[in-house]
Enzyme design. Structure first.
Site, PDB file in Angstrom:
ATOM      1  N   GLU A   1       0.835  -1.212   0.000  1.00 15.34           N
ATOM      2  CA  GLU A   1       0.000   0.000   0.000  1.00 15.34           C
ATOM      3  C   GLU A   1       0.865   1.256   0.000  1.00 15.34           C
ATOM      4  O   GLU A   1       0.590   2.220  -0.716  1.00 15.34           O
ATOM      5  CB  GLU A   1      -0.893   0.040   1.249  1.00 15.34           C
ATOM      6  CG  GLU A   1      -1.906  -1.082   1.358  1.00 15.34           C
ATOM      7  CD  GLU A   1      -1.355  -2.304   2.083  1.00 15.34           C
ATOM      8  OE1 GLU A   1      -0.177  -2.662   1.860  1.00 15.34           O
ATOM      9  OE2 GLU A   1      -2.100  -2.921   2.862  1.00 15.34           O
TER      10      GLU A   1
ATOM     11  N   ALA B   1      16.776 -50.772  -7.362  1.00 18.51           N
ATOM     12  CA  ALA B   1      16.889 -51.547  -6.131  1.00 18.51           C
ATOM     13  C   ALA B   1      18.180 -51.203  -5.394  1.00 18.51           C
ATOM     14  O   ALA B   1      18.241 -51.199  -4.166  1.00 18.51           O
ATOM     15  CB  ALA B   1      16.834 -53.034  -6.454  1.00 18.51           C
TER      16      ALA B   1
ATOM     17  N   GLU C   1      12.025 -32.980   0.274  1.00 15.14           N
ATOM     18  CA  GLU C   1      12.674 -33.690  -0.840  1.00 15.14           C
ATOM     19  C   GLU C   1      13.399 -34.854  -0.208  1.00 15.14           C
ATOM     20  O   GLU C   1      14.501 -34.700   0.301  1.00 15.14           O
ATOM     21  CB  GLU C   1      13.689 -32.784  -1.551  1.00 15.14           C
ATOM     22  CG  GLU C   1      13.055 -31.675  -2.346  1.00 15.14           C
ATOM     23  CD  GLU C   1      14.048 -31.039  -3.320  1.00 15.14           C
ATOM     24  OE1 GLU C   1      14.614 -31.765  -4.161  1.00 15.14           O
ATOM     25  OE2 GLU C   1      14.264 -29.829  -3.214  1.00 15.14           O
TER      26      GLU C   1
HETATM   27  C1  AOF Z   1      -0.065  -5.118   4.414  1.00 12.61           C
HETATM   28  N1  AOF Z   1       0.599  -4.944   3.244  1.00 12.61           N
HETATM   29  O1  AOF Z   1       2.229  -5.451   1.813  1.00 12.61           O
HETATM   30  C2  AOF Z   1       2.070  -6.735   3.782  1.00 12.61           C
HETATM   31  C3  AOF Z   1       1.331  -6.938   4.981  1.00 12.61           C
HETATM   32  O2  AOF Z   1       6.802  -6.428  10.138  1.00 12.61           O
HETATM   33  P1  AOF Z   1       5.942  -5.734   9.113  1.00 12.61           P
HETATM   34  O3  AOF Z   1       5.641  -4.314   9.460  1.00 12.61           O
HETATM   35  O4  AOF Z   1       6.464  -5.887   7.697  1.00 12.61           O
HETATM   36  O5  AOF Z   1       4.502  -6.447   9.174  1.00 12.61           O
HETATM   37  C4  AOF Z   1       4.356  -7.771   8.735  1.00 12.61           C
HETATM   38  C5  AOF Z   1       2.903  -8.153   8.820  1.00 12.61           C
HETATM   39  O6  AOF Z   1       2.124  -7.251   8.033  1.00 12.61           O
HETATM   40  C6  AOF Z   1       2.614  -9.541   8.259  1.00 12.61           C
HETATM   41  O7  AOF Z   1       2.669 -10.530   9.263  1.00 12.61           O
HETATM   42  C7  AOF Z   1       1.202  -9.387   7.712  1.00 12.61           C
HETATM   43  O8  AOF Z   1       0.233  -9.494   8.738  1.00 12.61           O
HETATM   44  C8  AOF Z   1       1.210  -7.955   7.216  1.00 12.61           C
HETATM   45  N2  AOF Z   1       1.680  -7.913   5.829  1.00 12.61           N
HETATM   46  N3  AOF Z   1       0.277  -6.142   5.243  1.00 12.61           N
HETATM   47  O9  AOF Z   1      -0.951  -4.340   4.752  1.00 12.61           O
HETATM   48  C9  AOF Z   1       1.642  -5.696   2.885  1.00 12.61           C
HETATM   49  N4  AOF Z   1       3.137  -7.495   3.455  1.00 12.61           N
HETATM   50 ZN    ZN Z   2       0.796  -2.995   5.989  1.00  9.30          ZN
END
Ligand code: AOF
Ligand code: ZN
Length: 372
Positions: A56, A168, A302
């Site tokens: 975002e 085998a 694997e």
């Molecule tokens: C979003 N947009 O592009 C992603 C999200 O440690 P941080 O701040 O990078 O947060 C990681 C968490 O944010 C991850 O566990 C998931 O819940 C969310 N990822 N959220 O709005 C994004 N990659």
């Molecule tokens: Zn985020």
């Protein structure tokens, strides 16, 4: 809120963007975002790497002033927590985005619906569920880990047309052709960990690393984005030869054992190899739980028939990827799985075939245990 054709197209684009993070976002999810103002895309973004901005925020920066009044199409609900980066909900509000459409809720308990609720409280129109099943396919491991505390487990196997995997004698390398081997390289590259058993290490001395160049890995824009998956060996009595190939290649290695020579353990540890002791035995469900606790999203097994069979019978496999090569290995050759206790037809393990395609001269079959 009902979704129209344009909504579908913009979300499809966001999913396409998210896919660019296939090899790099781990342990974070792959997420894409498109900002649309007056029917036109004004900003695009995808999450590249944990610690770097979320999708975002990249799309907002790309749109500049045009983000004001725009609709955001995001493949995952915007986060509302402070992780390594600040909350996306705040970013969207500051930019003046007026509508947010998510493909799915974030399964992270820190978010889980709260992100969209917070935006709605601030007067932003919100909706969720557009192209949800496509968005879920981007992040099977992240979703499963967040919901169950276990990783998504794929088991890769290679067999002849008559269903055998090794002669085998145990001789087995290069059953499949060049294209299938490259395909396996991509499977490894998207995985957080590659897991094998000591039997395979002793028989084949495999590398289990990723040997593709960045051009073969879309989205790996700089060498800095490249990461080797963990190589994990289940080796209860620490029989691994100290000159095993996989121990000396770049990338993290973890040996899971229950007992074995303490001096050898200390020598291995001094080389930076991670040793994890499970005193009550190397129990597969426990191994998977341990890996998920270390933020392993996708596991690729694997291994030979013993480990593959045990994982299958423990109900740990989510996806089977079977490469079928066009040759016959004969009735003395070894099978894909050791599965004990299957006597009657009623004991069969049912699978659901999800995809079959040709990969070079071989076929690739993707299947899942039926009922999943
Ligand atoms: C979003 N947009 O592009 C992603 C999200 O440690 P941080 O701040 O990078 O947060 C990681 C968490 O944010 C991850 O566990 C998931 O819940 C969310 N990822 N959220 O709005 C994004 N990659
Ligand atoms: Zn985020």
């Amino acid at each position: 809120m009902t979704f129209d054709r344009q909504d579908h197209e913009f979300m499809a684009r966001a999913i396409q963007l998210a896919r660019k993070g296939l090899y790099t976002t781990d342990p974070n999810p792959r997420v894409g975002c498109v900002l649309v103002n007056k029917g036109e895309i004004v900003g695009e973004g995808w999450h590249r790497k944990a610690g770097e901005p979320h999708a975002e925020r990249i799309a907002i920066a790309d749109a500049g002033e045009k983000a004001r009044g725009a609709t955001a199409y995001v493949t995952l609900e915007p986060c509302c927590h402070h992780g390594k980066t600040p909350p996306c909900t705040e970013g969207l509000l500051e930019a003046g985005v007026s509508r947010v459409i998510a493909a799915m809720q974030d399964p992270n308990p820190l978010v889980a619906g709260k992100g969209l609720a917070m935006l709605a409280e601030q007067g932003v129109a919100t909706a969720s569920g557009l192209l949800q099943s496509d968005a879920q396919k981007l992040n099977p491991g992240f979703i499963k880990r967040m919901k169950t505390g276990l990783p998504w487990v794929r088991c890769k196997l290679a067999m002849s047309l008559d269903g055998h995997t090794a002669m085998a004698s145990g001789e087995s390398v290069w059953i499949t052709g060049e294209d299938a081997r490259r395909d396996v390289q991509r499977l490894r590259a998207r995985s957080s960990a590659v897991v094998t058993g000591i039997g395979t290490v002793l028989a084949d001395d495999p590398s289990l690393n990723v040997r593709l160049s960045p051009e073969d890995l879309p989205g790996v824009e700089t060498p800095d984005y490249f990461r080797q998956p963990w190589r994990v060996v289940l080796d209860s009595s620490l029989r691994i030869p100290e000159d095993a190939k996989l121990l000396s290649l770049p990338g993290p290695v973890c040996l899971i054992h229950s007992h074995g020579d303490q001096d050898k353990a200390a020598r291995l540890a001094s080389r930076g190899i991670h040793l994890q002791q499970m005193p009550d035995g190397v129990d597969l469900p426990l191994v998977m739980k341990f890996l998920a606790e270390r933020e392993i999203n996708e596991v690729l097994i694997e291994a030979g028939p013993t480990l593959a069979g045990a994982a299958m019978q423990a109900g740990l496999i989510d996806e089977l990827i079977i490469y079928m090569a066009p040759h016959l290995m004969g009735h003395n050759a070894r099978g894909l799985f050791h599965l004990s206790g299957l006597e009657k037809m009623a004991d069969r393990i049912d699978l659901k075939i999800q995809d079959i395609r040709s990969v070079g001269k071989d076929f690739r079959i993707t299947a899942a245990p039926a009922g999943e």
